[in-house]
Design an enzyme around this catalytic site. Structure first.
Site, PDB file in Angstrom:
ATOM      1  N   LYS A 176      22.800  39.316  68.061  1.00 27.97           N
ATOM      2  CA  LYS A 176      23.616  37.990  68.256  1.00 27.97           C
ATOM      3  C   LYS A 176      24.263  37.726  66.952  1.00 27.97           C
ATOM      4  O   LYS A 176      23.617  37.072  66.232  1.00 27.97           O
ATOM      5  CB  LYS A 176      22.776  37.146  69.046  1.00 27.97           C
ATOM      6  CG  LYS A 176      23.660  36.092  69.615  1.00 27.97           C
ATOM      7  CD  LYS A 176      23.950  34.769  68.700  1.00 27.97           C
ATOM      8  CE  LYS A 176      24.816  33.918  68.974  1.00 27.97           C
ATOM      9  NZ  LYS A 176      26.095  33.733  68.485  1.00 27.97           N
ATOM     10  N   GLU A 250      16.060  32.270  57.164  1.00 25.34           N
ATOM     11  CA  GLU A 250      16.654  32.192  55.778  1.00 25.34           C
ATOM     12  C   GLU A 250      17.659  31.220  56.100  1.00 25.34           C
ATOM     13  O   GLU A 250      18.661  31.290  56.757  1.00 25.34           O
ATOM     14  CB  GLU A 250      17.427  33.484  55.676  1.00 25.34           C
ATOM     15  CG  GLU A 250      16.701  34.995  55.100  1.00 25.34           C
ATOM     16  CD  GLU A 250      15.963  34.579  53.975  1.00 25.34           C
ATOM     17  OE1 GLU A 250      16.283  33.549  53.387  1.00 25.34           O
ATOM     18  OE2 GLU A 250      15.168  35.357  53.784  1.00 25.34           O
ATOM     19  N   CYS A 284      24.479  30.991  51.075  1.00 30.35           N
ATOM     20  CA  CYS A 284      23.244  30.228  50.821  1.00 30.35           C
ATOM     21  C   CYS A 284      23.035  30.307  49.579  1.00 30.35           C
ATOM     22  O   CYS A 284      22.127  29.293  48.926  1.00 30.35           O
ATOM     23  CB  CYS A 284      22.133  31.202  51.603  1.00 30.35           C
ATOM     24  SG  CYS A 284      22.414  31.703  53.260  1.00 30.35           S
ATOM     25  N   GLU A 381      23.604  20.368  51.402  1.00 30.60           N
ATOM     26  CA  GLU A 381      24.138  21.929  51.258  1.00 30.60           C
ATOM     27  C   GLU A 381      25.638  21.557  52.168  1.00 30.60           C
ATOM     28  O   GLU A 381      25.814  21.327  53.110  1.00 30.60           O
ATOM     29  CB  GLU A 381      23.611  22.921  52.109  1.00 30.60           C
ATOM     30  CG  GLU A 381      24.204  24.120  52.129  1.00 30.60           C
ATOM     31  CD  GLU A 381      23.615  25.335  53.059  1.00 30.60           C
ATOM     32  OE1 GLU A 381      23.409  25.062  53.931  1.00 30.60           O
ATOM     33  OE2 GLU A 381      23.407  26.292  52.193  1.00 30.60           O
TER      34      GLU A 381
HETATM   35  C1  UN1 Z   1      23.667  34.513  51.676  1.00 26.72           C
HETATM   36  O1  UN1 Z   1      24.314  33.820  50.930  1.00 26.72           O
HETATM   37  O2  UN1 Z   1      23.330  34.230  52.979  1.00 26.72           O
HETATM   38  O3  UN1 Z   1      22.714  37.199  46.195  1.00 26.72           O
HETATM   39  C2  UN1 Z   1      23.075  35.937  51.067  1.00 26.72           C
HETATM   40  C3  UN1 Z   1      23.462  37.237  47.074  1.00 26.72           C
HETATM   41  C4  UN1 Z   1      23.987  38.022  48.052  1.00 26.72           C
HETATM   42  C5  UN1 Z   1      23.468  37.720  49.586  1.00 26.72           C
HETATM   43  C6  UN1 Z   1      23.707  36.315  49.905  1.00 26.72           C
HETATM   44  N1  UN1 Z   1      23.549  39.372  47.873  1.00 26.72           N
HETATM   45  O4  UN1 Z   1      24.328  36.144  47.039  1.00 26.72           O
END
Ligand code: UN1
Length: 491
Positions: A176, A250, A284, A381
């Site tokens: 999804k 995550e 993230c 965030e």
């Molecule tokens: C994310 O931000 O959800 O190192 C993953 C990094 C990428 C992965 C980020 N290879 O920012």
């Protein structure tokens, strides 16, 4: 140009949703351009998809893992052949600049190649026994149908992380994707099909999280859920999944870069710009806090503001663009609100902060200084092109400030002093620490995941990526021919 209507994939057939409804996705850099119409999936679609995944599991689990790996190698090959087209689709669909969408597809290629090799490892362990003529080991077994719920900021890379690990381990999948990036998901699944994945092994249902996601998470036959996204959704998923189902999360973060007084400031500047404004701050792992040693704060602030003002906003397909749009209107409103909050809280707005009058969801790259740890712009965030500077008197203070948030995904320190480096490695409470590099840039053969509220312990990618998707079963084989009781018959 006529607008195409795309379908969902269940048991090897592309079909319409039971809802009979579709929704449109537009280009975030130009919202008069419609990307396509997509199925508004519902609970019935999910039920069918899970049933298909359950049926397909019976055969897929019997396929030797190196054979599953051959399909992943083929996926990698097809991704390579279609890299440019996929990157362009991605930029149109979610906005990040072409260099970055190419990186996204590359990350998917890398993980498929890496996980293909896992087909010849999937290691368990053998060890000793406390009893004679008894053999002890662990073996890794698949779980069954699993759910992969993915975000829009890495719309091919993150599905590839999750699906490659789930598939090499022998699971079947209901996928999804985020409602903002259905087309990337469809393109990726088409490649899986072309690579020879049997029908029902991966099923794709597009549609809203509240219906499709929730039904999937609650479904009794789903054995694991892998989710990347917002902390609040992750918290809800944990509750809804209940007992008997693995959940790998995550979640967000508030990642710091520490700049020490001995750092190479030009290098640190490049790292901050890339960390804060790459993907328009929508990672993230984005750097949204810079903690600077007081001796170099003023100088670094000047350098950062000067370079930030030069960044060019625009459509990511234009090679001159440095920073693309935010993903949707809601994101633009959220980021704008945080900029107001920052000013209200008393941080100093040094540059940016405005929303240019373009037909896309843009916000200017924004720098705040004088941010203190009690401010919302320091804690929350924002997921946009906003970075704040905070001064620290020494390394201990800088590390305390870095750790003074609920999150713990990525962190970075710029220094040339080995004591500083080792202290940062030891005391920064984050799943990732970079030294003299930005907070982004993880590689697929190493674990990726956060501490504290950034996750729940399962790490993706690398040798850890299969943990969520495998049962490491403990096996004892007693060939003594008599009853041997552990802990009792040990004389
Ligand atoms: C994310 O931000 O959800 O190192 C993953 C990094 C990428 C992965 C980020 N290879 O920012």
């Amino acid at each position: 140009m006529p607008v195409s209507t795309y379908k969902i994939l269940i048991d090897g057939k592309w079909i319409s949703s039971e809802s009979g409804e579709t929704y449109s996705r537009v280009n975030p850099a130009n919202y008069s351009e419609v990307i396509g119409k997509f199925q508004q999936g519902n609970e019935k679609d999910v039920n069918k998809a899970v049933d298909a995944a359950e049926d397909a599991f019976e055969k897929w689990r019997e396929v030797p893992p190196p054979k599953r790996g051959e399909i992943l190698l083929k996926v990698a090959q097809l991704l390579k052949e279609n890299k440019e087209e996929l990157s362009r689709v991605m930029t149109r669909e979610m906005g990040k600049v072409l260099a970055e969408t190419r990186g996204d597809v590359q990350e998917a290629i890398d993980i498929c190649e890496y996980m293909a090799g896992e087909g010849r490892r999937l290691f368990g362990r053998t060890t000793t026994s406390e009893l004679p003529n008894k053999f002890s080991m662990t073996v890794r077994l698949p779980l069954g149908p699993v759910a992969c719920i993915t975000p829009w900021n890495f719309p091919i890379a993150i599905p590839a992380w999750k699906l490659s690990a789930a598939l090499i381990s022998g699971n079947t999948v209901v996928f999804k994707p985020s409602s903002d990036t259905p087309l990337c998901a469809i393109k990726f699944v088409e490649i899986l099909e072309k690579a020879g994945l049997p029908k029902g092994v991966v099923n794709l249902v597009t549609g809203p999280g509240e219906t499709v996601g929730t039904r999937l998470v609650k479904h009794k036959k789903i054995r694991a859920v892998s989710f990347t996204g917002h902390k609040d959704t992750g918290t809800q998923i944990l509750k809804e999944a209940g007992i008997g189902k693995r959940v790998g999360l995550e979640l967000g973060s508030k990642n710091p870069i520490i700049v020490m007084d001995d750092a190479d400031l030009r290098l640190a500047l490049d790292g901050v710009l890339w960390g804060a404004f790459g993907t328009c701050g929508q990672r993230c792992t984005a750097a949204s806090r810079v903690i600077v040693h007081k001796k170099v704060e003023q100088k670094f602030e000047r350098m950062l503001v000067e370079r930030t003002k030069k960044l060019r906003l625009g459509n990511g397909l234009n090679p001159k663009t440095d920073v693309g749009p935010l993903v949707n209107k809601k994101a633009q409103e959220k980021v704008t609100k945080y900029i107001e909050i920052g000013e209200h809280e008393g941080a100093k707005l040094c540059c940016g902060g405005k929303t240019p009058k373009l037909k896309g969801w843009f916000v200017e790259p924004t720098v705040f200084t004088n941010a203190s740890s009690d401010m919302k712009i320091f804690q929350d965030e924002i997921f946009g092109p906003v970075v704040s500077l905070t001064e620290a008197g020494n390394l201990d203070e800088a590390i305390d400030l870095a750790n003074a948030v609920e999150y713990g995904l990525s962190s970075s320190i710029y220094t040339n002093n080995i004591q500083n480096i080792m202290k940062a490695v030891k005391y920064l409470e984050f799943g990732l620490t970079y030294v003299n590099a930005s907070t982004i840039g993880s590689e697929v053969h190493l674990p990726f995941g956060g501490a504290k509220a950034s996750g729940n312990g399962f790490k993706e990618a690398g040798w850890t990526g299969i943990n969520l998707f495998t049962e490491e079963k403990t096996v004892y084989i007693d060939y003594s021919g008599k009853l041997q009781r552990a802990q009792i018959d040990i004389e």
